[in-house]
Motif scaffolding. Structure first.
Motif, PDB file in Angstrom:
ATOM      1  N   GLU A  23      60.018  32.763  39.026  1.00 32.58           N
ATOM      2  CA  GLU A  23      61.338  32.453  38.487  1.00 32.58           C
ATOM      3  C   GLU A  23      62.301  33.632  38.608  1.00 32.58           C
ATOM      4  N   GLU A  24      61.755  34.844  38.721  1.00 32.24           N
ATOM      5  CA  GLU A  24      62.584  36.033  38.921  1.00 32.24           C
ATOM      6  C   GLU A  24      62.810  36.298  40.414  1.00 32.24           C
ATOM      7  N   GLY A  25      62.410  35.343  41.259  1.00 33.07           N
ATOM      8  CA  GLY A  25      62.663  35.451  42.692  1.00 33.07           C
ATOM      9  C   GLY A  25      61.639  36.255  43.463  1.00 33.07           C
ATOM     10  N   CYS A  26      60.487  36.477  42.849  1.00 38.00           N
ATOM     11  CA  CYS A  26      59.443  37.295  43.471  1.00 38.00           C
ATOM     12  C   CYS A  26      58.298  36.432  44.002  1.00 38.00           C
ATOM     13  N   LEU A  27      57.453  37.046  44.788  1.00 36.55           N
ATOM     14  CA  LEU A  27      56.241  36.403  45.301  1.00 36.55           C
ATOM     15  C   LEU A  27      55.057  36.960  44.514  1.00 36.55           C
ATOM     16  N   PRO A  28      54.496  36.173  43.591  1.00 38.44           N
ATOM     17  CA  PRO A  28      53.377  36.671  42.782  1.00 38.44           C
ATOM     18  C   PRO A  28      52.063  36.667  43.555  1.00 38.44           C
ATOM     19  N   ILE A  29      51.291  37.734  43.375  1.00 37.84           N
ATOM     20  CA  ILE A  29      49.959  37.878  43.973  1.00 37.84           C
ATOM     21  C   ILE A  29      48.977  38.033  42.808  1.00 37.84           C
ATOM     22  N   ALA A  30      48.068  37.071  42.646  1.00 35.97           N
ATOM     23  CA  ALA A  30      47.130  37.097  41.523  1.00 35.97           C
ATOM     24  C   ALA A  30      45.717  36.819  42.034  1.00 35.97           C
ATOM     25  N   PRO A  31      45.027  37.850  42.543  1.00 31.47           N
ATOM     26  CA  PRO A  31      43.675  37.645  43.074  1.00 31.47           C
ATOM     27  C   PRO A  31      42.709  37.048  42.067  1.00 31.47           C
ATOM     28  N   HIS A  32      42.894  37.336  40.778  1.00 27.53           N
ATOM     29  CA  HIS A  32      41.969  36.816  39.774  1.00 27.53           C
ATOM     30  C   HIS A  32      42.134  35.317  39.552  1.00 27.53           C
ATOM     31  N   LEU A  33      43.169  34.725  40.127  1.00 26.26           N
ATOM     32  CA  LEU A  33      43.273  33.260  40.120  1.00 26.26           C
ATOM     33  C   LEU A  33      42.655  32.658  41.378  1.00 26.26           C
ATOM     34  N   LEU A  34      42.651  33.402  42.459  1.00 30.33           N
ATOM     35  CA  LEU A  34      42.133  32.899  43.737  1.00 30.33           C
ATOM     36  C   LEU A  34      40.637  33.175  43.911  1.00 30.33           C
ATOM     37  N   PHE A  35      40.227  34.405  43.791  1.00 30.02           N
ATOM     38  CA  PHE A  35      38.856  34.780  44.153  1.00 30.02           C
ATOM     39  C   PHE A  35      37.758  34.085  43.344  1.00 30.02           C
ATOM     40  N   PRO A  36      37.952  33.831  42.046  1.00 25.70           N
ATOM     41  CA  PRO A  36      36.901  33.121  41.309  1.00 25.70           C
ATOM     42  C   PRO A  36      36.649  31.697  41.813  1.00 25.70           C
ATOM     43  N   GLN A  37      37.521  31.197  42.682  1.00 32.31           N
ATOM     44  CA  GLN A  37      37.305  29.881  43.262  1.00 32.31           C
ATOM     45  C   GLN A  37      36.102  29.886  44.218  1.00 32.31           C
ATOM     46  N   PHE A  38      35.769  31.084  44.767  1.00 31.03           N
ATOM     47  CA  PHE A  38      34.653  31.151  45.717  1.00 31.03           C
ATOM     48  C   PHE A  38      33.727  32.345  45.494  1.00 31.03           C
ATOM     49  N   LEU A  39      34.061  33.229  44.561  1.00 30.75           N
ATOM     50  CA  LEU A  39      33.183  34.346  44.222  1.00 30.75           C
ATOM     51  C   LEU A  39      32.621  34.140  42.815  1.00 30.75           C
ATOM     52  N   ASP A  40      31.391  34.612  42.594  1.00 27.00           N
ATOM     53  CA  ASP A  40      30.734  34.498  41.295  1.00 27.00           C
ATOM     54  C   ASP A  40      31.022  35.756  40.475  1.00 27.00           C
ATOM     55  N   GLU A  41      31.828  35.611  39.443  1.00 22.20           N
ATOM     56  CA  GLU A  41      32.208  36.727  38.577  1.00 22.20           C
ATOM     57  C   GLU A  41      30.978  37.370  37.920  1.00 22.20           C
ATOM     58  N   GLY A  42      29.907  36.603  37.744  1.00 21.19           N
ATOM     59  CA  GLY A  42      28.690  37.121  37.130  1.00 21.19           C
ATOM     60  C   GLY A  42      27.782  37.889  38.081  1.00 21.19           C
ATOM     61  N   ASN A  43      28.076  37.829  39.368  1.00 18.45           N
ATOM     62  CA  ASN A  43      27.299  38.550  40.379  1.00 18.45           C
ATOM     63  C   ASN A  43      27.989  39.894  40.620  1.00 18.45           C
ATOM     64  N   LEU A  44      27.286  41.005  40.331  1.00 18.40           N
ATOM     65  CA  LEU A  44      27.906  42.332  40.397  1.00 18.40           C
ATOM     66  C   LEU A  44      28.491  42.649  41.779  1.00 18.40           C
ATOM     67  N   LYS A  45      27.772  42.285  42.849  1.00 18.64           N
ATOM     68  CA  LYS A  45      28.277  42.558  44.195  1.00 18.64           C
ATOM     69  C   LYS A  45      29.537  41.749  44.473  1.00 18.64           C
ATOM     70  N   GLU A  46      29.521  40.476  44.105  1.00 20.02           N
ATOM     71  CA  GLU A  46      30.687  39.634  44.365  1.00 20.02           C
ATOM     72  C   GLU A  46      31.871  40.068  43.506  1.00 20.02           C
ATOM     73  N   ARG A  47      31.613  40.496  42.276  1.00 22.40           N
ATOM     74  CA  ARG A  47      32.698  41.017  41.428  1.00 22.40           C
ATOM     75  C   ARG A  47      33.297  42.267  42.056  1.00 22.40           C
ATOM     76  N   ALA A  48      32.447  43.183  42.516  1.00 20.71           N
ATOM     77  CA  ALA A  48      32.932  44.406  43.163  1.00 20.71           C
ATOM     78  C   ALA A  48      33.716  44.074  44.436  1.00 20.71           C
ATOM     79  N   ASP A  49      33.216  43.106  45.210  1.00 18.77           N
ATOM     80  CA  ASP A  49      33.937  42.690  46.419  1.00 18.77           C
ATOM     81  C   ASP A  49      35.300  42.106  46.051  1.00 18.77           C
ATOM     82  N   GLY A  50      35.354  41.315  44.996  1.00 20.26           N
ATOM     83  CA  GLY A  50      36.614  40.731  44.557  1.00 20.26           C
ATOM     84  C   GLY A  50      37.616  41.802  44.147  1.00 20.26           C
ATOM     85  N   ILE A  51      37.146  42.806  43.415  1.00 22.53           N
ATOM     86  CA  ILE A  51      38.029  43.902  43.013  1.00 22.53           C
ATOM     87  C   ILE A  51      38.512  44.658  44.245  1.00 22.53           C
ATOM     88  N   SER A  52      37.611  44.923  45.170  1.00 21.04           N
ATOM     89  CA  SER A  52      37.978  45.629  46.397  1.00 21.04           C
ATOM     90  C   SER A  52      39.012  44.849  47.213  1.00 21.04           C
TER      91      SER A  52
END
Length: 109
Positions: free
Chosen positions: A33-62
């Motif tokens: 609404e402020e005219g920007c392009l929002p980037i929110a990886p924490h809304l996208l990556f949990p769709q295919f990465l397992d937050e409970g898996n340490l490697k996948e969580r680290a990959d998501g953060i990276s």
């Protein structure tokens, strides 16, 4: 077509993942609404990465940090968690503008 300012949305995810996802979507809406392009990886990556898996969580953060490198600013909402702190420090180290936004006022870092 003008290029929109890319905003990395930094907000809590773990814990109340459903509620935190709804709030993050609201923060994205605010950026839009402020005219920007929002980037929110924490809304996208949990769709295919397992937050409970340490490697996948680290990959998501990276992967999120890779996206952050392409952003103009990072907007921080809520009390920073461990993952959020990594994103904030990464932004500071790379000269990306940090805004703490909570609805009660804003402050720069």
């Amino acid at each position: 077509m003008s290029e929109r300012k890319k905003i990395f949305i930094c907000s809590p995810f773990r814990g109340d993942m459903t509620g935190n996802s709804v709030r993050a979507a609201g923060y994205c809406r605010r950026a839009y609404e402020e005219g920007c392009l929002p980037i929110a990886p924490h809304l996208l990556f949990p769709q295919f990465l397992d937050e409970g898996n340490l490697k996948e969580r680290a990959d998501g953060i990276s992967m999120g940090l890779e996206l952050l490198m392409e952003c103009d600013e990072i907007w921080v909402f809520g009390e920073p968690t461990e993952g959020m702190e990594q994103e904030i420090w990464f932004a500071v180290e790379h000269g990306i503008h940090v805004w703490f936004r909570d609805g009660k006022g804003e402050k720069e870092a």
